[in-house]
Design an enzyme around this catalytic site. Structure first.
Site, mmCIF file in Angstrom:
data_model
loop_
_atom_site.group_PDB
_atom_site.id
_atom_site.type_symbol
_atom_site.label_atom_id
_atom_site.label_comp_id
_atom_site.label_asym_id
_atom_site.label_seq_id
_atom_site.Cartn_x
_atom_site.Cartn_y
_atom_site.Cartn_z
ATOM 1 N N ARG B 51 0.803 -1.218 0.000
ATOM 2 C CA ARG B 51 0.000 0.000 0.000
ATOM 3 C C ARG B 51 0.839 1.274 0.000
ATOM 4 O O ARG B 51 0.614 2.179 -0.800
ATOM 5 C CB ARG B 51 -0.891 0.057 1.244
ATOM 6 N N ARG B 101 11.237 3.958 3.317
ATOM 7 C CA ARG B 101 10.890 2.996 4.367
ATOM 8 C C ARG B 101 12.143 2.204 4.695
ATOM 9 O O ARG B 101 12.890 1.789 3.800
ATOM 10 C CB ARG B 101 9.792 2.042 3.904
#
Lengths: 137, 305
Positions: B51, B101
Site C-alpha cells: 500500500r 521505508r
C-alpha cells in the site's frame, strides 16, 4: 588522609559518592600526564558521603559529560592556589557522542560514522532519548 | 526545506491544511493532474510494502510527476554495504522528493540530515509511520466529520505497531480524545508513548486486555496486526499472533456508527466476514492514503494547483 592542595587546576567537588571513577574514565583523565587525585567517600555535612576529584592542570573539560553524570557537581577553577571561579553545571539539553544507543533496532547500530545524539526529554527524571529511535537506553 | 519524519513535525494547522487539500483533491482530481509535471519522487523501500509504496507512486503519477526507486534492500546498493547516508545523498541528486521505508528505527531521520531534498518517512521499523497517520486522520475526518471528542480503541500489537505510536502522537493534540488501549501485557504501548505523549497531554486512557469488554464504548476501533518481522523470537510471535480476532459476533455490542480502521495488511485479526459490514472502513482508508499523500507531496514541494 592528606591530599596536597593544587596550585593551578580543577577541583570537582560534591560528586555523588561512587561516581568519581566513572567521571575519571569518561573525561579520559587517565590520558593526562599531571597528578589526578580521586578521593572517595569523603564525609560531607550536606551529602553524607561524597567523592572529590583534583586535577593538577587547567584543562578544557567537557561540562556536558559532567552534567550528564552528575549535574550537582561543583567545578572549582584554581589559579595560583586560589579559587578564581566556581562553575555551575546542569543537565545538558543534548548529548553528542557521550553515550551509545543500545536499541538493536536503531539505525545507529549499523550506520558507520553516525553521531550518537540524545536529547533531554524529562528533566525531572533525567531521561535522555536517542533522537533517531527515541529509546532511552 | 521541510521533512516529515515524525507526525509531530506537523502542527495541527499544517495537518488540517493537508487534510483539507486532500479533500479538495478528491473532489477536483482534474485540477491537480499536472501540478507535479517535471518533478520526480524517489521511493526508497528497504523493507517490503504494498500500500504505502504503490500509493506514493500512484499519488505522484496522478499529480503528473514521475517516480523512480527500489522496492527492497536487496535491489539497492545497501546489499553491497552502502550506508543509508550515502544512498540518500546520491538519490537526492536524481529526485525532487524522497519517500523512505527502512527496517531500522531512525533511518529516515538520519536521511533528513544528509538530504538536499525533502524526506518523507514511509515507516521506520516499529517506530513511526506518519503518512499512515495522515491517512488515518483523513479517514476519521471523512467518516466522523471531526478529529475531536472521540473514544478510540487501539487493539493488538501496541508495542511494535508504528502506526499506533504515530496516531496516538497526532491525536493527542485534539480535544476530547480518550484512548482505550487493548493489548496483551507483552505488547503494551512503549513507556515513552504512555508517559511523554498520553499522560503529558492529560489524555484519558485505559489499558485493557479484553476487546469484548470495551467494544461498545468505541467510536473508532483501530485494529493492528501482530507483526512477525518485529520479533526476535519466533515462539513469542506464535504465542501472541492470535490474541485478537474481530468477527461479526464481537461486533454485536458495538455502536452502529463505529468505524473500524486497520492500516493493513491484515492476516487474520479481522475476519473476512467483517468486510461486508458498513462499519468496516479499512479499504476506504487505503484509498484515502493515496489522496493524502498527493496533498503531502504538494505541500512539501511547495506547489499549488
Amino acid at each position: 588522609m592528606n591530599i596536597d592542595s593544587i596550585q593551578n587546576g580543577i577541583v570537582l567537588d560534591h560528586i555523588t559518592a561512587g561516581k568519581a571513577l566513572q567521571i575519571y574514565t569518561d573525561l579520559h583523565l587517565d590520558k593526562l600526564d599531571c597528578s589526578v587525585a580521586i578521593i572517595k567517600n569523603v564525609k560531607s555535612s550536606k551529602m553524607g558521603r561524597k567523592d572529590i576529584l583534583k586535577i593538577d592542570q587547567d584543562i578544557d573539560m567537557n561540562l556536558d559529560v559532567l552534567g550528564y553524570i552528575d549535574p550537582d557537581i561543583s567545578v572549582n577553577i584554581i589559579k595560583d592556589g586560589k579559587l578564581i571561579e566556581k562553575k555551575k553545571i546542569e543537565l545538558p539539553e543534548r548529548l553528542i557522542d557521550i553515550k551509545k544507543c543500545t536499541n538493536p533496532r536503531c539505525i545507529t547500530t549499523t550506520e558507520q560514522g553516525i553521531q550518537q545524539i540524545f536529547k533531554l526529554t524529562n528533566r525531572e527524571k533525567r531521561i535522555y532519548r536517542c533522537i533517531y529511535c527515541e529509546a532511552d537506553k | 526545506m521541510k521533512h516529515l519524519i515524525d507526525p509531530m513535525d506537523l502542527s495541527v494547522k499544517e495537518i488540517d491544511d493537508i487534510l483539507n487539500l486532500a479533500l479538495d483533491i478528491i473532489d477536483n482530481k482534474e485540477k491537480y493532474s499536472n501540478v507535479c509535471k517535471g518533478k520526480k519522487l524517489a521511493t526508497l523501500f528497504f523493507e517490503p510494502s504494498t500500500r504505502t509504496r504503490l500509493s506514493f507512486e500512484a499519488a505522484m503519477m496522478e499529480l503528473g510527476g514521475n517516480v523512480l526507486g527500489f522496492s527492497s534492500a536487496a535491489s539497492s546498493s545497501s546489499s553491497k554495504g552502502e550506508s543509508v547516508g550515502d544512498t540518500v545523498k546520491i538519490v537526492s541528486c536524481y529526485a525532487d522528493i524522497i519517500a523512505m521505508r527502512h527496517f531500522k528505527e531512525g533511518a529516515p531521520m538520519l536521511a533528513s540530515m544528509k538530504s538536499d531534498v525533502p524526506i518523507i518517512n514511509a515507516g521506520d521499523g516499529g517506530h513511526n509511520h506518519p503518512t499512515q497517520t495522515l491517512t488515518d486522520l483523513l479517514t476519521i475526518k471523512r467518516e466522523k466529520g471531526r478529529l475531536s471528542n472521540l473514544t478510540i480503541g487501539l487493539c493488538g500489537d501496541l508495542m511494535f505497531g508504528r502506526t499506533v505510536h504515530s496516531l496516538i502522537k497526532a491525536l493527542s493534540r485534539y480535544e476530547g480524545i480518550e484512548f482505550i488501549l487493548i493489548s496483551p501485557d507483552e505488547l503494551k504501548i512503549p513507556d515513552y508513548i504512555r508517559t511523554e505523549v498520553i499522560e503529558k497531554n492529560n489524555i484519558t486512557y485505559r489499558e485493557v486486555t479484553s476487546m469484548e469488554d470495551v467494544i461498545g464504548e468505541l467510536d473508532i476501533l483501530y485494529m493492528t496486526r501482530v507483526q512477525r518481522e518485529r520479533f526476535f523470537n519466533e515462539a513469542d510471535y506464535i504465542r501472541l499472533k492470535d490474541s485478537y480476532i474481530l468477527d461479526n459476533s464481537k461486533l454485536v455490542t458495538a455502536k452502529s456508527d463505529l468505524s473500524i480502521l486497520h492500516p493493513l495488511p491484515r492476516v487474520n485479526e479481522i475476519a473476512v466476514e467483517v468486510d461486508d459490514d458498513p462499519r468496516a472502513c479499512y479499504f476506504k482508508q487505503a484509498l484515502n492514503g493515496k489522496f493524502v499523500r498527493m496533498a503531502l507531496i504538494m505541500t512539501l514541494l511547495g506547489l499549488e494547483a
